[in-house]
Design a protein around this motif. Structure first.
Motif, PDB file in Angstrom:
ATOM      1  N   VAL A   1     -10.513  10.738   2.123  1.00  0.00           N
ATOM      2  CA  VAL A   1      -9.459  10.514   3.119  1.00  0.00           C
ATOM      3  C   VAL A   1      -8.955   9.087   2.948  1.00  0.00           C
ATOM      4  CG1 VAL A   1      -8.947  10.312   5.592  1.00  0.00           C
ATOM      5  CG2 VAL A   1     -10.410  12.170   4.738  1.00  0.00           C
ATOM      6  N   TRP A   2      -7.648   8.913   2.829  1.00  0.00           N
ATOM      7  CA  TRP A   2      -7.093   7.586   2.568  1.00  0.00           C
ATOM      8  C   TRP A   2      -6.316   7.056   3.766  1.00  0.00           C
ATOM      9  CZ3 TRP A   2      -8.965   4.927  -1.446  1.00  0.00           C
ATOM     10  CH2 TRP A   2      -9.619   5.649  -2.438  1.00  0.00           C
ATOM     11  N   TYR A   3      -5.009   7.160   3.746  1.00  0.00           N
ATOM     12  CA  TYR A   3      -4.197   6.501   4.783  1.00  0.00           C
ATOM     13  C   TYR A   3      -4.009   7.390   6.009  1.00  0.00           C
ATOM     14  CZ  TYR A   3      -2.585   3.373   0.978  1.00  0.00           C
ATOM     15  OH  TYR A   3      -2.494   2.487  -0.054  1.00  0.00           O
TER      16      TYR A   3
ATOM     17  N   TRP B   1       7.805   5.032   6.576  1.00  0.00           N
ATOM     18  CA  TRP B   1       7.588   5.445   5.186  1.00  0.00           C
ATOM     19  C   TRP B   1       8.593   6.525   4.767  1.00  0.00           C
ATOM     20  CZ3 TRP B   1       1.516   6.388   4.867  1.00  0.00           C
ATOM     21  CH2 TRP B   1       0.856   5.173   5.107  1.00  0.00           C
TER      22      TRP B   1
ATOM     23  N   ARG C   1      -4.039   9.395  -2.490  1.00  0.00           N
ATOM     24  CA  ARG C   1      -4.173   7.952  -2.699  1.00  0.00           C
ATOM     25  C   ARG C   1      -2.854   7.229  -2.531  1.00  0.00           C
ATOM     26  NH1 ARG C   1      -7.037   6.382  -8.263  1.00  0.00           N
ATOM     27  NH2 ARG C   1      -9.042   7.433  -7.975  1.00  0.00           N
ATOM     28  N   SER C   2      -1.758   7.961  -2.797  1.00  0.00           N
ATOM     29  CA  SER C   2      -0.443   7.326  -2.690  1.00  0.00           C
ATOM     30  C   SER C   2       0.491   8.186  -1.860  1.00  0.00           C
ATOM     31  CB  SER C   2       0.168   7.101  -4.071  1.00  0.00           C
ATOM     32  OG  SER C   2       1.452   6.532  -3.919  1.00  0.00           O
ATOM     33  N   PRO C   3       0.499   7.951  -0.540  1.00  0.00           N
ATOM     34  CA  PRO C   3       1.372   8.778   0.313  1.00  0.00           C
ATOM     35  C   PRO C   3       2.842   8.631  -0.034  1.00  0.00           C
ATOM     36  CG  PRO C   3       0.312   7.004   1.581  1.00  0.00           C
ATOM     37  CD  PRO C   3      -0.334   7.022   0.245  1.00  0.00           C
ATOM     38  N   ILE C   4       3.265   7.464  -0.483  1.00  0.00           N
ATOM     39  CA  ILE C   4       4.678   7.291  -0.849  1.00  0.00           C
ATOM     40  C   ILE C   4       5.038   8.199  -2.019  1.00  0.00           C
ATOM     41  CG2 ILE C   4       6.378   5.656  -1.788  1.00  0.00           C
ATOM     42  CD1 ILE C   4       5.834   5.150   1.143  1.00  0.00           C
TER      43      ILE C   4
ATOM     44  N   THR D   1       3.394  -0.872  12.438  1.00  0.00           N
ATOM     45  CA  THR D   1       2.575  -1.548  11.431  1.00  0.00           C
ATOM     46  C   THR D   1       1.114  -1.109  11.507  1.00  0.00           C
ATOM     47  OG1 THR D   1       2.095  -3.424  12.858  1.00  0.00           O
ATOM     48  CG2 THR D   1       4.066  -3.597  11.499  1.00  0.00           C
ATOM     49  N   THR D   2       0.863   0.041  12.136  1.00  0.00           N
ATOM     50  CA  THR D   2      -0.520   0.496  12.254  1.00  0.00           C
ATOM     51  C   THR D   2      -0.846   1.561  11.208  1.00  0.00           C
ATOM     52  OG1 THR D   2      -0.379   0.130  14.629  1.00  0.00           O
ATOM     53  CG2 THR D   2      -2.274   1.410  13.816  1.00  0.00           C
ATOM     54  N   VAL D   3      -1.777   1.222  10.354  1.00  0.00           N
ATOM     55  CA  VAL D   3      -2.221   2.153   9.313  1.00  0.00           C
ATOM     56  C   VAL D   3      -3.726   1.997   9.189  1.00  0.00           C
ATOM     57  CG1 VAL D   3      -2.047   2.831   6.903  1.00  0.00           C
ATOM     58  CG2 VAL D   3      -0.047   1.878   8.066  1.00  0.00           C
ATOM     59  N   PHE D   4      -4.433   3.070   9.386  1.00  0.00           N
ATOM     60  CA  PHE D   4      -5.885   3.030   9.347  1.00  0.00           C
ATOM     61  C   PHE D   4      -6.397   3.648   8.052  1.00  0.00           C
ATOM     62  CE2 PHE D   4      -9.731   5.661  10.316  1.00  0.00           C
ATOM     63  CZ  PHE D   4     -10.651   4.624  10.354  1.00  0.00           C
ATOM     64  N   MET D   5      -7.372   2.994   7.403  1.00  0.00           N
ATOM     65  CA  MET D   5      -8.034   3.603   6.258  1.00  0.00           C
ATOM     66  C   MET D   5      -9.537   3.593   6.511  1.00  0.00           C
ATOM     67  SD  MET D   5      -7.971   2.641   2.198  1.00  0.00           S
ATOM     68  CE  MET D   5      -6.210   2.857   2.048  1.00  0.00           C
TER      69      MET D   5
ATOM     70  N   ARG E   1      12.018   5.210   4.246  1.00  0.00           N
ATOM     71  CA  ARG E   1      12.071   4.446   2.996  1.00  0.00           C
ATOM     72  C   ARG E   1      12.238   5.368   1.786  1.00  0.00           C
ATOM     73  NH1 ARG E   1      10.042  -0.465   0.952  1.00  0.00           N
ATOM     74  NH2 ARG E   1      11.313  -0.626  -0.919  1.00  0.00           N
TER      75      ARG E   1
END
Lengths: 326, 326, 326, 326
Positions: D253-255, D265, D207-210, D238-242, D268
């Motif tokens: 399956v999330w990000y 990411w 749920r939280s890839p970071i 800036t492409t992120v698919f959910m 960062r």
């Protein structure tokens, strides 16, 4: 210095739908008082204690936040109050009027309220939570809409002081129905009890927006309403921007989705009737330095050549308001 | 079945000297409701819900515990109530009178109260704790002495039901000032807030009487009063008796000191003005089987040849009441 | 300064009957290193690091505790070692001999060992625990009896240093089989794994001797042996003495039972074959000031007129050794 | 049934850079054994116990995973082993060869290894962690590259059984250097000790890839290497698919970021030298049903008309391998 501000809240919720909060909150507050007080906390409490008791001849929460008129106090008292309140600077969200003292805050939060209010369910008789409430400007406006109980959550202790300073000047019985708690959203139990939850200006500070959305959802009763405001970018369902270390000079900014992507996220978490009700690029009239916040403000964080860009070259702050149901 | 009996207590203490209790109690009660309910708990709650609402024409707590007179209800209702209450048998501490129903309990607890009361500080307007309160007989008598708040602590869930059954019949506003909590003494935080603490019939069940005395002390405000009743033996400052597995058929009996030894212990823990105000060998008139407790009682636990000995050959139960200050 | 002394212990027990200790001990030690280090801890560790590496030509643990002979090192080195070890004064339990250095401790702990040893099960190949081990004198003697593993538990950090200093001079492989852990008995999990548990000089410092006896029992495997030494008084099964704030100038002394009363307690907790194997009034030859402990000792704590009384007028220290099985 | 599989791991790490793991792991494992065992756990352990002891004449880990040759055992034994191992189906990651038994798994994990291996730092003498290791196929290949210690973390208990079954047939001393722990990444302490961390096929389930990236980073020593494999989509920074509830029939399956967004990411979070070393659309030859996994596989999850789309109409699985340093 242990403050007893929260005991009245405990009393108010003991036989309310929020009563389960008592299973964790008093322990959290006790821990906070023992371990987490700001270095200036005691100084601030002493300042609060010096605020004179006044008799406001008029209270206005419906169209602005005003306690008392200039005629209610003498000139000396007004200067005394002004001097005390200035020590709680910077004042960010407002404005507030207090016996003729105009607390001109960095933000014209009333403008935001005017954009949001037409789109939300009436707050009358509702339990309302404001996650990331700041000094509580919008909380007073919610109380002005006859909410049954308005609870704010924000860990910043300076904001708590500003809130308590305002609360000091409200002699109405509804003062028992508005409370700011110095806790973060991750400390809230799953209350499933609020009729309306606001969260404005928080999501982009979260490392995990999905977990944050679940946390907000878990505060709402079945059928309750979320009002979510956050920074967004232009784009489609797969557009999500993450800046580097700083965005408009702010640290700790993570995901800036498009409203379409944010809508996908909210659906995934289980929200329904998701509507983007406002989209607004923040103007330098809405966020600017004042007598009550004399540091840098938006104009300093934008590219001087092109106000559509931040100083880092990213898209300038664009804020969306989304309303949804559980 | 989650009961909300304790929410009123939370409300009453939120702005009282007991407010710190909120830091642990609601979490303990929530845990208790989730994990520790007696197998018959739900059945008992349903029985409680069946108790009819009555209008007691008279309430007496000063000289006995009586709610309502026989004339207030009809014969059918009296039988109905009696039938329900009998399902909470065995009734140990009492007696209670309820609309002409005489709950004749195993113990004449009123006799003990008569022996204790002359020796203690007036309870008027005091916060009072009864550790090991049983079904709460003495708590009602304390309320009858105009205590500001009477709190009982006893983990037995049957006793809680008996207490709630009685509470059901008390229409007076002081019903908000009497509460039985299903917690053990080791769960109490150091409140240092009660004016008077009673503990009758508990110390001999504790593996560590010294720790128990510290726990009682930590409930009292500076200057507060402890009334301690426990089993003792004859002897001097170095006399401490410990029985085998059973004493008068009771399991879990540990130290029975002489009053002199107990006084030394209490001094060591920091109590002052320690006075033995009563010493009484329990008679078979004070503790005996009745219609409301039809099992074995004291007479069965004593040596039939010599009532000064238990059936195990130990000294028969001798109980001392000690009063002391912090 | 995080020390890694305990990692070897973790390694040794990982596949032993003590392996369950790993479920709590490393976390306790990590917490201890972060939160509970003595103010002099780092200084002490630096002193330990200065101890020279020697090659002991002889090691004796069977009849005394001796590492190395005077011939193994030169005069300068001996003085250097002596100077370092003196910085860990006061040395209470011993004596130790180290390359000709005689560490003459306050106690002749060897005398006690000589009184105890004839009455206990052989330690050969056994897992042995010493609760309240002090600097570990008796642990070395237990190792001398070919115990498989000797573990001491004592929270005093100075004792730990004294132990590590001695351990530094033991080059034998059995050095992996002797470990002092800076934890109190209340931190031990219920290991039910030791063949023999010693606890000498601890029970009278416990507020709850019954709980302490349960804790000791829970360390022993079925059939294991306890050797308990504590202060006692003369008397019968109901004689238990509790002094005031001080006893022979010691603070924190609680129950001094007669051996008969202590036997009743031990039976109640579930020990069997309880035997009083030694009873000894401590002489001023066995406990006295020396070059290595230059403060006050027993002679100063006794009534100068009557060595059968403490300076407070209580019975002089009488120590019993009790052996029992689980 | 408490298994002692992990005690050898505790022993191996007690004096290694991983020793701090002992502060939490044994307690987690004990809790797992008490509270979280799969309903079939005991049955599975009994099956494992039935595996015969063999003497593998050859062990190959460098180019494939093989223990023993067909000649080492008789036909009956081979059938016996096959029958036991089939009870641990479905077998997903492999293949494994065992005395001539070819465990033909759903995935050709060897193909993935061949794509990854050329791009990573040599594993020789390194501490290696595999987060989400499945049944451990790649762990054996890592051991084949002479890693000093290979640790896998995966909460699935069936995978643990498959791993232990293989481990049963490895008689080499390096069997002490390979361990699968049934814990999730969120249970790992910040070890900052591994030289290389793999995580293949996990990030898109978080749920939280970071937060996940921070967790991986906190396992690595300064200068250590991460090998991250996850599902990605085509696109820019800036492409992120959910996806919705299911993606290629998988729940949870999330990000799915583009490699460019994933790179942002990782920067960062503090990774350096971030390189996309492989990008591969999974073929129906690499992931397919076999005798050892007879359920649905990739071909069933793709759009029958267009294998570039999942059955839900999303882009078909595209997997990237990224290598980075701390």
């Amino acid at each position: 210095m242990a403050v007893t501000w929260f005991n009245d809240f405990y009393k108010q919720i003991a036989d309310s739908p929020l009563s389960h909060w008592l299973e964790v909150l008093p322990a959290q507050i006790a821990h906070w008082q023992k371990e987490q007080l700001h270095g200036d906390f005691n100084k601030w409490v002493k300042l609060l204690d010096k605020l004179p008791k006044t008799q406001p001849s008029k209270i206005e929460l419906k169209n602005k936040v005003e306690f008392g008129q200039v005629e209610d106090i003498n000139d000396y008292t007004q200067k005394h109050i002004t001097g005390l309140l200035k020590q709680f600077a910077p004042w960010r969200k407002g404005p507030f009027d207090l016996h003729g003292i105009h607390i001109d805050t960095e933000w014209r939060s009333d403008w935001k309220w005017d954009r949001v209010k037409p789109h939300i369910h009436s707050l009358k008789d509702r339990y309302v939570l404001d996650v990331g409430c700041g000094s509580g400007y919008h909380m007073w406006r919610m109380l002005g809409e006859d909410a049954k109980m308005v609870v704010g959550a924000d860990p910043s202790q300076l904001f708590l002081m500003q809130f308590q300073a305002l609360k000091h000047f409200n002699p109405s019985p509804n003062n028992h129905n508005i409370h700011l708690l110095p806790v973060g959203v991750e400390q809230l139990p799953e209350l499933k009890a609020f009729d309306t939850v606001f969260s404005m200006g928080v999501l982009y500070h979260r490392r995990s927006p999905i977990d944050f959305l679940y946390q907000l959802k878990s505060q709402l009763r079945k059928g309750g309403e979320l009002i979510l405001e956050t920074l967004v970018v232009e784009g489609d369902e797969t557009t999500v921007f993450m800046p580097g270390e700083r965005y408009a000079q702010m640290r700790n900014v993570w995901y800036l989705p498009s409203t379409a992507a944010l809508t996908v996220w909210m659906q995934r978490v289980g929200f329904k009737n998701i509507k983007v009700v406002d989209l607004d690029q923040t103007s330098i009239e809405e966020q600017r330095a004042t007598d009550w916040m004399d540091g840098q403000s938006l104009v300093d964080f934008l590219d001087p050549e092109d106000n559509n860009k931040t100083i880092e070259g990213y898209p300038a702050p664009l804020r969306a308001v989304i309303v949804a149901q559980v």
